[in-house]
Design an enzyme around this catalytic site. Sequence first.
Site, PDB file in Angstrom:
ATOM      1  CG  LEU A  65     -10.227   8.657   1.937  1.00  0.00           C
ATOM      2  CD1 LEU A  65     -10.413   9.936   2.753  1.00  0.00           C
ATOM      3  CD2 LEU A  65     -11.263   8.605   0.823  1.00  0.00           C
ATOM      4  NE  ARG A  66      -1.255   5.789   1.869  1.00  0.00           N
ATOM      5  CZ  ARG A  66      -1.201   5.083   2.986  1.00  0.00           C
ATOM      6  NH1 ARG A  66      -1.319   3.774   2.945  1.00  0.00           N
ATOM      7  NH2 ARG A  66      -1.032   5.680   4.144  1.00  0.00           N
ATOM      8  N   GLY A  67      -5.890   5.722  -2.373  1.00  0.00           N
ATOM      9  CA  GLY A  67      -6.070   5.511  -3.802  1.00  0.00           C
ATOM     10  C   GLY A  67      -6.459   6.786  -4.525  1.00  0.00           C
ATOM     11  CG  ASP A  84      -1.968   1.090   1.160  1.00  0.00           C
ATOM     12  OD1 ASP A  84      -2.633   1.215   0.118  1.00  0.00           O
ATOM     13  OD2 ASP A  84      -2.097   1.832   2.151  1.00  0.00           O
ATOM     14  CB  THR A 115      -2.019   7.383  -5.277  1.00  0.00           C
ATOM     15  OG1 THR A 115      -1.580   7.223  -3.926  1.00  0.00           O
ATOM     16  CG2 THR A 115      -0.906   6.958  -6.212  1.00  0.00           C
TER      17      THR A 115
END
Length: 341
Positions: free
Chosen positions: A272-274, A191, A277
């Site tokens: 929410l990292r997706g 991740d 990014t």
Amino acid sequence: MTGPFPFTAIVGQDDMTRALVLTAVDPRIGGVLVMGDRGTGKSTAVRALAHLLPPIRAVADCPVNSARPADMPDWAEAADTRVVSRPTPVVDLPLGAGEDRVTGALDIERALTMGEKAFQPGLLARANRGYLYIDEVNLLEDHLVDLLLDVAQSGRNVVEREGLSISHPARFVLVGSGNPEEGELRPQLLDRFGLMVEVSSPRDIDTRVEVIRRRDAYERAPAAFLRDWKPAEAALRRDILAARKRIARLDTPEAALRDCAALCVALGSDGLRGELTLLRAARAAAALAGADEVGRDHLRDVAAMALQHRLRRDPMDESGSRTRIDRIVGEVFGPAPATAE
């Protein structure tokens, strides 16, 4: 002494080279994981990138590449404090490296007897403001994985021994490569990579022939080969520098934010990292393209590499992650515009 194989001369691995260039435009994307067959140019691309990247400005003798003397850690000693131009650091982390070599070693005896913070910087210090490359990253020992996760989260490397503590900035783009047949990455480390690309050996005969032709030409007459590719390398370097300047004033409309969220919800992406990014990568792609704002074309361009390693496994869907993403992108955004012949 000859230089590495030129980055722009790499054939047939467009996703890999594209992802690496995007992180050169915006390091906040968070690094690249390249998984695939042996002998597909993974290590070659990373080492070629090091030669391609624009130089950084840093204190001449600073062990952590500080931009100015005032930024140097209190333990650092520099005989030459001039700010000079130096190549962007690209540091290899070998699989067999011990923790002291990675984090740095603290001399307890000297600290106790002389009252000095005696510290020998490690690989994380050298990689600050640059790239840290780990080949066969899926074979990395668990304690080093935990260490890298802590550093990636905080941006600082902290070494503590016998009640003594030393720290320094450690902000770098993490690049990992590996063969999936040798094992999977721990989800926590997976991740942390902003982008992921899968590479394979080209199936097209003409592509394979071109790979052989260029590699043979490089090995037979490296100086001449590098000279021939120098204009292309310089052009890409200029494009990266221009994109770095353009990205700060690039417009990100509300529609682009909603598209990021809608796509990640449709894919079932965790956290929410997706979205973050995906947005950063799309912004870097837009800056490279010379666009004034982020649009759906830029999101389409980077969606698979930003999201395929963040998907939950779906036992009812046997298609690969890339195929799933392409299908969902088509459902959320509609068909891609037809390209002119």
